[in-house]
Design a protein around this motif. Structure first.
Motif, PDB file in Angstrom:
ATOM      1  N   ARG A 183       0.815  -1.204   0.000  1.00 48.06           N
ATOM      2  CA  ARG A 183       0.000   0.000   0.000  1.00 48.06           C
ATOM      3  C   ARG A 183       0.857   1.265   0.000  1.00 48.06           C
ATOM      4  N   SER A 184       1.945   1.258   0.779  1.00 47.66           N
ATOM      5  CA  SER A 184       2.854   2.405   0.845  1.00 47.66           C
ATOM      6  C   SER A 184       4.263   1.905   1.145  1.00 47.66           C
ATOM      7  N   PRO A 185       5.200   2.013   0.192  1.00 52.18           N
ATOM      8  CA  PRO A 185       6.563   1.524   0.415  1.00 52.18           C
ATOM      9  C   PRO A 185       7.376   2.367   1.403  1.00 52.18           C
ATOM     10  N   TYR A 186       6.824   3.497   1.879  1.00 52.21           N
ATOM     11  CA  TYR A 186       7.622   4.366   2.750  1.00 52.21           C
ATOM     12  C   TYR A 186       8.023   3.626   4.021  1.00 52.21           C
ATOM     13  N   ALA A 187       9.334   3.607   4.263  1.00 57.98           N
ATOM     14  CA  ALA A 187       9.870   2.938   5.452  1.00 57.98           C
ATOM     15  C   ALA A 187      11.022   3.751   6.035  1.00 57.98           C
ATOM     16  N   GLY A 188      10.927   5.073   5.894  1.00 52.59           N
ATOM     17  CA  GLY A 188      11.999   5.950   6.364  1.00 52.59           C
ATOM     18  C   GLY A 188      11.733   6.471   7.759  1.00 52.59           C
ATOM     19  N   PRO A 189      12.373   7.589   8.114  1.00 52.82           N
ATOM     20  CA  PRO A 189      12.193   8.178   9.446  1.00 52.82           C
ATOM     21  C   PRO A 189      10.732   8.511   9.735  1.00 52.82           C
ATOM     22  N   ALA A 190      10.347   8.370  10.976  1.00 49.47           N
ATOM     23  CA  ALA A 190       8.987   8.728  11.373  1.00 49.47           C
ATOM     24  C   ALA A 190       8.752  10.212  11.098  1.00 49.47           C
ATOM     25  N   PRO A 191       7.579  10.567  10.611  1.00 48.47           N
ATOM     26  CA  PRO A 191       7.293  11.972  10.298  1.00 48.47           C
ATOM     27  C   PRO A 191       6.859  12.749  11.538  1.00 48.47           C
ATOM     28  N   VAL A 192       6.713  14.047  11.359  1.00 50.53           N
ATOM     29  CA  VAL A 192       6.046  14.893  12.350  1.00 50.53           C
ATOM     30  C   VAL A 192       4.723  15.322  11.745  1.00 50.53           C
ATOM     31  N   THR A 193       3.844  15.812  12.576  1.00 56.77           N
ATOM     32  CA  THR A 193       2.544  16.232  12.065  1.00 56.77           C
ATOM     33  C   THR A 193       2.653  17.578  11.355  1.00 56.77           C
ATOM     34  N   LEU A 194       1.704  17.823  10.471  1.00 56.07           N
ATOM     35  CA  LEU A 194       1.660  19.108   9.765  1.00 56.07           C
ATOM     36  C   LEU A 194       1.474  20.248  10.759  1.00 56.07           C
ATOM     37  N   GLU A 195       0.678  20.016  11.794  1.00 56.82           N
ATOM     38  CA  GLU A 195       0.457  21.042  12.808  1.00 56.82           C
ATOM     39  C   GLU A 195       1.757  21.386  13.535  1.00 56.82           C
ATOM     40  N   ALA A 196       2.557  20.357  13.857  1.00 56.32           N
ATOM     41  CA  ALA A 196       3.828  20.594  14.533  1.00 56.32           C
ATOM     42  C   ALA A 196       4.795  21.351  13.625  1.00 56.32           C
ATOM     43  N   TYR A 197       4.772  21.010  12.338  1.00 59.87           N
ATOM     44  CA  TYR A 197       5.651  21.705  11.388  1.00 59.87           C
ATOM     45  C   TYR A 197       5.265  23.179  11.285  1.00 59.87           C
ATOM     46  N   ARG A 198       3.980  23.449  11.184  1.00 57.99           N
ATOM     47  CA  ARG A 198       3.539  24.849  11.120  1.00 57.99           C
ATOM     48  C   ARG A 198       3.996  25.621  12.351  1.00 57.99           C
ATOM     49  N   ALA A 199       3.827  25.000  13.511  1.00 56.81           N
ATOM     50  CA  ALA A 199       4.208  25.674  14.750  1.00 56.81           C
ATOM     51  C   ALA A 199       5.702  25.946  14.785  1.00 56.81           C
ATOM     52  N   MET A 200       6.521  24.980  14.343  1.00 54.89           N
ATOM     53  CA  MET A 200       7.970  25.157  14.352  1.00 54.89           C
ATOM     54  C   MET A 200       8.398  26.258  13.387  1.00 54.89           C
ATOM     55  N   VAL A 201       7.835  26.270  12.182  1.00 52.18           N
ATOM     56  CA  VAL A 201       8.196  27.290  11.190  1.00 52.18           C
ATOM     57  C   VAL A 201       7.838  28.675  11.710  1.00 52.18           C
ATOM     58  N   GLU A 202       6.664  28.824  12.301  1.00 52.02           N
ATOM     59  CA  GLU A 202       6.257  30.126  12.816  1.00 52.02           C
ATOM     60  C   GLU A 202       7.175  30.573  13.948  1.00 52.02           C
ATOM     61  N   ARG A 203       7.522  29.659  14.823  1.00 51.77           N
ATOM     62  CA  ARG A 203       8.399  30.016  15.938  1.00 51.77           C
ATOM     63  C   ARG A 203       9.764  30.453  15.431  1.00 51.77           C
ATOM     64  N   GLN A 204      10.299  29.732  14.452  1.00 46.93           N
ATOM     65  CA  GLN A 204      11.618  30.061  13.917  1.00 46.93           C
ATOM     66  C   GLN A 204      11.589  31.351  13.113  1.00 46.93           C
TER      67      GLN A 204
END
Length: 456
Positions: A112-133
């Motif tokens: 269904r999905s071959p992705y087997a890399g690093p665990a992701p972060v949520t989109l909400e967490a990414y938005r918060a990090m970008v805004e803070r930075q």
């Protein structure tokens, strides 16, 4: 059976440490912001592909803490998806493997999905990090800009405009003749960016993974930057500490490149350049040469910058917002008024001309390039270059010429097995190899048989 209710927002961890560059490692599945099902699938894929694995190996591969992995693996063992293959004396010395049923499930998940890399972060967490930075971005001062561009021979007026634009975070259009140094200047603006940023390996959007981290764009911190960064024993390994990115787009850009790029082989999407450039600098070089109208491209980026967010689309038509917190620099060799209409030009914060060098600055740059490239300098040769070659052809003193001419002098000398030195003969040779038809020395001095003899 493997799915649980979504955990509480991971952004609470980010808010708890406003001064930390990287968030603390999550201590539980709830702390990751991810569903347990997603982590189960990632672990199962890793075990399916790698066979039985030690707990620290899974930690390294999935970028999740020992505590999170133990919690999920205990659940997988209880559900007969995984089992302990071997246990040593320490708590870390444990190997896990899939059960027969677990292998069947892992095969289905991989299909269904071959992705087997690093665990992701949520989109909400990414938005918060970008805004803070974005809020923490240090502003360059006049002294820092003057020091960075000390060797670029910019006029005080141009330096002030660049400084004001960088300070305000407004977009910049560099325009001037081809070879005047616009592209180099745009890239040098990236060196003015201070501080470090955290970039996630990947994001999860619904059931899809978007790969954000790109080693070619997100460079490791310099040694001096690390010395200035407070040390921390551990952090969330799903984030990578990087220099503020500089992303350059050239004439090959088309509209499709500005959206998510499906990567079927790895089971994810690759982030578009504007997403990779968050909290950094996005340069559109050769504006007007792209495969979409210049005004459309400028307006697309300018609107996203003003709104501080853009919109991306997944296969199937699902649209979602992503942060757009970056600085924009456009560079063009075309006249701005011929390239953009008045409304588009008004959207550009600063229109900054980059012109030919003065004779004094050209001389200084020529001497510097000779020294840098190990070519013996000659004052009489430089006078000949200015008074005969440049003046005779009517070519402006562009910043690109000294390095190109001196490089060709070195090329010819290396081929002949001679030491590289500036002279009338070597300059003629370099000049003629650079220009075709009447633009160069052949057109200017075609009647001079001595030129042909020197080149021969």
């Amino acid at each position: 059976m493997l799915a649980l209710e979504p955990p509480s927002p991971y952004t609470q961890l980010l808010d708890a440490e406003p001064d930390a560059l990287l968030p603390s490692p999550p201590k539980s599945v709830r702390d990751t912001g991810l569903t347990q099902q997603l982590i189960v699938e990632l672990i199962a894929k890793a075990l399916y592909q790698g066979g039985k694995s030690h707990l620290p190996v899974l930690t390294t591969r999935l970028h999740l803490s020992i505590n999170v992995l133990r919690e999920v693996l205990d659940f997988m063992v209880a559900e007969h998806v995984a089992e302990v293959a071997w246990r040593g004396e320490s708590d870390l010395d444990v190997q896990y493997q899939l059960t027969g049923a677990g292998k069947q499930r892992a095969a289905t998940w991989l299909e269904r999905s071959p992705y087997a890399g690093p665990a992701p972060v949520t989109l909400e967490a990414y938005r918060a990090m970008v805004e803070r930075q974005a809020r923490q971005l240090p502003q360059p001062c006049a002294d820092e800009l003057a020091a960075e561009f000390a060797d670029d021979f910019l006029t005080p007026a141009v330096q002030r405009m660049l400084g004001a634009a960088m300070h305000a975070g407004r977009s910049v259009l560099l325009y001037g003749p081809s070879g005047s140094g616009k592209s180099t200047l745009a890239r040098r603006l990236g060196a003015l960016q201070q501080g470090l940023v955290a970039v996630p390996h990947a994001l999860v959007v619904g059931q899809d993974i978007v790969q954000v981290y790109d080693a070619a764009v997100h460079r490791a911190p310099l040694a001096r930057q690390m010395r200035q960064t407070p040390e921390r024993r551990s952090s969330d390994a799903r984030w990578v500490l990087c220099q503020r990115p500089v992303v350059v787009l050239d004439g090959a850009l088309d509209a499709e490149m500005l959206d998510l790029q499906p990567d079927a082989a790895n089971g994810c999407y690759r982030a578009p350049p504007q997403l990779k450039a968050n909290n950094g600098l996005l340069i559109v070089d050769d504006l007007g040469r792209q495969r979409l109208p210049a005004a459309e491209l400028l307006n697309r980026f300018a609107q996203a910058q003003e709104a501080e967010h853009g919109v991306l689309s997944l296969a199937g038509g699902y649209h979602f917002q992503v942060p757009c917190r970056l600085r924009l620099v456009f560079a063009t060799s075309l006249p701005p008024s011929a390239l953009l209409d008045e409304p588009a030009l008004r959207r550009v914060g600063y229109k900054i001309p980059v012109e030919a060098l003065s004779a004094a600055n050209y001389r200084t740059l020529f001497r510097q390039q000779c020294l840098a490239m190990g070519v013996v300098y000659d004052e009489a040769g430089l006078r000949y270059l200015l008074d005969e070659l440049h003046a005779g052809c009517g070519l402006p003193l562009l910043a690109c010429y000294p390095r190109e001419i001196i490089g060709r002098v070195a090329d010819f000398a290396g081929y002949m097995g001679e030491s590289a030195r500036i002279s009338i003969a070597t300059l003629d040779q370099a000049w003629i190899s650079m220009f075709a038809g009447g633009s160069g020395a052949t057109g200017m001095r075609a009647a001079d048989d001595d030129v042909g003899m020197r080149i021969a």
